[in-house]
Design a protein around this motif. Structure first.
Motif, PDB file in Angstrom:
ATOM      1  N   PHE A  79       3.075  -0.508  11.253  1.00  0.00           N
ATOM      2  CA  PHE A  79       2.072  -1.230  10.457  1.00  0.00           C
ATOM      3  C   PHE A  79       2.207  -2.727  10.711  1.00  0.00           C
ATOM      4  CE2 PHE A  79      -0.817  -2.283   7.172  1.00  0.00           C
ATOM      5  CZ  PHE A  79      -0.325  -3.422   6.547  1.00  0.00           C
TER       6      PHE A  79
ATOM      7  N   GLN B 266      -4.147   6.168   8.647  1.00  0.00           N
ATOM      8  CA  GLN B 266      -3.421   7.432   8.542  1.00  0.00           C
ATOM      9  C   GLN B 266      -2.681   7.782   9.830  1.00  0.00           C
ATOM     10  OE1 GLN B 266      -6.008  11.152   8.594  1.00  0.00           O
ATOM     11  NE2 GLN B 266      -7.612   9.564   8.594  1.00  0.00           N
ATOM     12  N   TRP B 267      -3.128   7.211  10.954  1.00  0.00           N
ATOM     13  CA  TRP B 267      -2.554   7.572  12.250  1.00  0.00           C
ATOM     14  C   TRP B 267      -1.281   6.813  12.574  1.00  0.00           C
ATOM     15  CZ3 TRP B 267      -4.706  11.863  13.210  1.00  0.00           C
ATOM     16  CH2 TRP B 267      -6.040  12.098  12.817  1.00  0.00           C
ATOM     17  N   THR B 268      -1.018   5.728  11.871  1.00  0.00           N
ATOM     18  CA  THR B 268       0.097   4.854  12.240  1.00  0.00           C
ATOM     19  C   THR B 268       0.961   4.406  11.061  1.00  0.00           C
ATOM     20  OG1 THR B 268      -1.547   3.066  12.191  1.00  0.00           O
ATOM     21  CG2 THR B 268      -0.921   3.914  14.361  1.00  0.00           C
ATOM     22  N   MET B 269       0.355   4.259   9.890  1.00  0.00           N
ATOM     23  CA  MET B 269       1.128   3.734   8.768  1.00  0.00           C
ATOM     24  C   MET B 269       2.185   4.717   8.264  1.00  0.00           C
ATOM     25  SD  MET B 269      -0.236   2.325   5.114  1.00  0.00           S
ATOM     26  CE  MET B 269      -0.990   0.787   5.539  1.00  0.00           C
ATOM     27  N   PRO B 270       1.928   6.009   8.197  1.00  0.00           N
ATOM     28  CA  PRO B 270       2.943   6.912   7.645  1.00  0.00           C
ATOM     29  C   PRO B 270       4.281   6.876   8.390  1.00  0.00           C
ATOM     30  CG  PRO B 270       0.826   8.032   7.730  1.00  0.00           C
ATOM     31  CD  PRO B 270       0.671   6.744   8.486  1.00  0.00           C
ATOM     32  N   GLN B 271       4.257   6.558   9.666  1.00  0.00           N
ATOM     33  CA  GLN B 271       5.520   6.513  10.420  1.00  0.00           C
ATOM     34  C   GLN B 271       6.118   5.112  10.437  1.00  0.00           C
ATOM     35  OE1 GLN B 271       2.450   7.417  11.503  1.00  0.00           O
ATOM     36  NE2 GLN B 271       2.312   7.441  13.727  1.00  0.00           N
TER      37      GLN B 271
ATOM     38  N   ARG C 269       0.823  -1.205   0.000  1.00  0.00           N
ATOM     39  CA  ARG C 269       0.000   0.000   0.000  1.00  0.00           C
ATOM     40  C   ARG C 269       0.859   1.256   0.000  1.00  0.00           C
ATOM     41  NH1 ARG C 269      -3.949  -1.542   4.833  1.00  0.00           N
ATOM     42  NH2 ARG C 269      -4.539   0.640   4.797  1.00  0.00           N
ATOM     43  N   THR C 270       0.429   2.261  -0.724  1.00  0.00           N
ATOM     44  CA  THR C 270       1.165   3.519  -0.816  1.00  0.00           C
ATOM     45  C   THR C 270       0.362   4.684  -0.272  1.00  0.00           C
ATOM     46  OG1 THR C 270       0.348   3.772  -3.061  1.00  0.00           O
ATOM     47  CG2 THR C 270       2.532   2.799  -2.812  1.00  0.00           C
ATOM     48  N   GLU C 271      -0.833   4.406   0.220  1.00  0.00           N
ATOM     49  CA  GLU C 271      -1.670   5.465   0.800  1.00  0.00           C
ATOM     50  C   GLU C 271      -2.129   5.005   2.162  1.00  0.00           C
ATOM     51  OE1 GLU C 271      -4.176   8.133  -2.335  1.00  0.00           O
ATOM     52  OE2 GLU C 271      -5.118   6.363  -1.505  1.00  0.00           O
ATOM     53  N   ALA C 272      -2.114   5.921   3.108  1.00  0.00           N
ATOM     54  CA  ALA C 272      -2.583   5.589   4.448  1.00  0.00           C
ATOM     55  C   ALA C 272      -3.893   6.312   4.668  1.00  0.00           C
ATOM     56  CB  ALA C 272      -1.544   5.999   5.488  1.00  0.00           C
ATOM     57  N   ALA C 273      -4.995   5.635   4.375  1.00  0.00           N
ATOM     58  CA  ALA C 273      -6.320   6.258   4.483  1.00  0.00           C
ATOM     59  C   ALA C 273      -7.080   5.642   5.652  1.00  0.00           C
ATOM     60  CB  ALA C 273      -7.098   6.044   3.186  1.00  0.00           C
TER      61      ALA C 273
END
Lengths: 140, 399
Positions: B153, B145-150, B137-141
């Motif tokens: 996961f 959004q609260w955990t994947m961008p950093q 996955r390339t989008e954290a929706a």
């Protein structure tokens, strides 16, 4: 198939989270507060988990972003392809000062992590101009 | 003994079937499930035509990018009923927390209400191709959004964070953690159907393994597998006419988290609070206390769950479970211990998602454990993390 790892997943803001991500892009940590009971609701949601109101009218307030490390993990292998080149990296679990309801998880930009060590919020920039909250030690 | 649960000991397990637990079946999961169901029904002394109820969770328990396809990567209650050729009076899936306790609850409800006479309860697990929890996955929706961008996961950093919190707060070590795994693998190695049959694990091998999300290494995680287990249940009145000693359902409870947290964030105190609340309900319903259970079987999908279950069930004070285990307190080969992984658990069998615990309770209480037979009349099968799971108490004694 390309060998390059995909770009780091960018957050997709929604109506409830747009103010949070607007703030991080400015280098600020803003958390949603329930207008009925004044406690922080993170992540923001439709029903206040503290007082139960279904009309929380969440208002975002900038917080200092200091806190203490409750735990950490050093990621050596990631199941997200986008992070394969970043390993090893450290994620910390931080109890925020002044927001007893909120513990955040973010990357520790320096180190080493230690239980109860004081940290302060920092921001990791992403290519699309957004920024992800992270932490650095107050006394490295 | 009396408990507040009105259906206490009114439903019993009367037969079972299990496939070998393997890396990958050479046939689709659904075909194996039908065969195992037929075997379980015959084991119970019944015909397929006697069965009129089906209860199951068909969750594919992975964070990875895998499709849930009925009959291929999962098997639902309805799929099984249809492919067994049963026009079921009652066939339903459980979607809540605690897949096996919830399925047992559905079976008990169906049988005691008269909605069904004989219920097939199954669990079918699949190991899909590719990395089990892998995602491109390339989008954290949404919640991600609260955990994947950093980079937070999937279950491994989740359990790494939670396990390290326990280690740091209580001075426990990876060596302490490894002892749980060694015990599970010791017992799993003795089971002919286990993925790890004849392959115990030494503490040295555990400590030498590369770390994935510190302090977790691959041996702290149950190995994804293909496997199917089926249990047949009926009322206590009907059970006495069937070939095997009935194992009665004395009570069960499932729980849920009490605190609002980021996704996949499992603070140890959150797990304890919700788990303790669930356990309180369990004891009250079953009319028992922790000291009454001869044979607890504790969930070990990740190694540290065993410490947390020991504590929320009141078998150890909070923060003491690691010492209890390291001092030999769960060694199934020593008399007078709590043999909480005598059935091998998930770490010793493969990722069978609560089945090893339930199966060991059934085999021991029905007297069908062969050379591994223990004396036990009250058993408990714990499922999942204490704050997202549940437990079932079983009894060999009717009434």
């Amino acid at each position: 198939m390309t060998d390059a790892a995909p770009a780091r997943p960018a957050p997709v803001p929604d109506d409830g989270s747009q103010p949070y991500w607007d703030a991080t892009a400015r280098g600020e940590l803003a958390l949603a507060r329930c207008s009925a009971c004044q406690r922080f609701v993170h992540p923001p949601g439709p029903v206040c988990p503290h007082c139960g109101t279904t009309e929380p009218a969440l208002a975002f307030a900038v917080v200092p972003g200091t806190g203490r490390i409750c735990s950490w993990t050093v990621v050596h292998q990631s199941s997200l392809r986008a992070f394969e080149a970043d390993v090893p990296f450290t994620l910390v679990d931080v109890q925020l000062d002044g927001a007893a309801e909120v513990r955040l998880i973010g990357r520790l930009l320096d180190g080493p992590a230690a239980l109860d060590a004081a940290v302060t919020v920092a921001f990791e920039p992403l290519p699309d101009g957004s920024a992800v909250p992270a932490f650095s030690l107050v006394d490295p | 003994m009396s408990g507040s649960f009105p259906a206490r000991n009114q439903v019993a397990i009367v037969g079972f079937g299990q496939s070998p637990v393997v890396a990958s079946f050479d046939r689709p999961l659904g075909a194996v499930a039908v065969d195992v169901a037929r075997a379980a029904i015959a084991d119970a002394g019944l015909q397929v035509g006697d069965v009129d109820g089906f209860a199951a969770s068909s969750l594919l328990p992975t964070a990875g990018d895998h499709q849930a396809v009925d009959g291929v990567s999962t098997v639902s209650a309805n799929w099984l009923a249809e492919h067994l050729g049963v026009d079921a009076a009652f066939a339903t899936g459980y979607q809540g927390y605690g897949q096996l306790p919830g399925s047992v609850a559905l079976a008990v409800n169906a049988l005691t209400s008269g909605a069904a006479r004989y219920v097939v309860l199954h669990r079918a697990l699949h190991n899909p191709p590719g990395r089990y929890h892998g995602s491109g996955r390339t989008e954290a929706a949404g919640a991600a959004q609260w955990t994947m961008p950093q980079g937070f996961f999937g279950p491994l950093p989740m359990i790494g964070l939670a396990t390290n919190e326990y280690l740091q707060r209580y001075g426990a070590t990876r060596e302490d953690l490894g002892r749980i795994v060694v015990e599970a693998r010791k017992n799993g190695a003795r089971l002919p159907w286990s993925f790890w049959h004849e392959r115990p694990l030494s503490l040295e091998a555990y400590l030498d393994a590369p770390l994935i999300a510190e302090p977790i290494c691959r041996f702290d995680c149950d190995r994804p597998v293909d496997g199917v287990a089926v249990f047949v249940l009926t009322t206590a009145e009907r059970a006495v006419d069937l070939p095997h000693r009935p194992v009665y359902v004395s009570g069960y409870a499932t729980g849920q988290p009490q605190r609002h947290r980021l996704p996949l964030h499992w603070p140890v105190d959150d797990v304890r609070a919700a788990g303790t609340a669930m356990a309180t309900r369990l004891w009250e319903r079953a009319g028992l206390g922790p000291g009454d259970v001869d044979l607890p079987q504790l969930y070990d999908g990740f190694s540290m769950f065993v410490w947390l279950w020991l504590e929320v069930l009141g078998l150890c004070p909070p923060g003491e479970a690691h010492r209890f285990v390291t001092d030999g307190g769960i060694d199934s080969d020593r008399p007078g211990t709590l043999p909480v992984l005598s059935g091998g658990g998930a770490l010793g069998n493969g990722r069978m998602h609560g089945v090893p615990q339930m199966l060991e309770c059934y085999l021991q209480l029905s007297g069908r454990a062969g050379a591994r037979q223990r004396e036990a009349t009250v058993a408990l099968a714990a499922h999942a993390s204490p704050h997202y799971g549940g437990a079932v108490v079983y009894s060999a004694i009717p009434g």
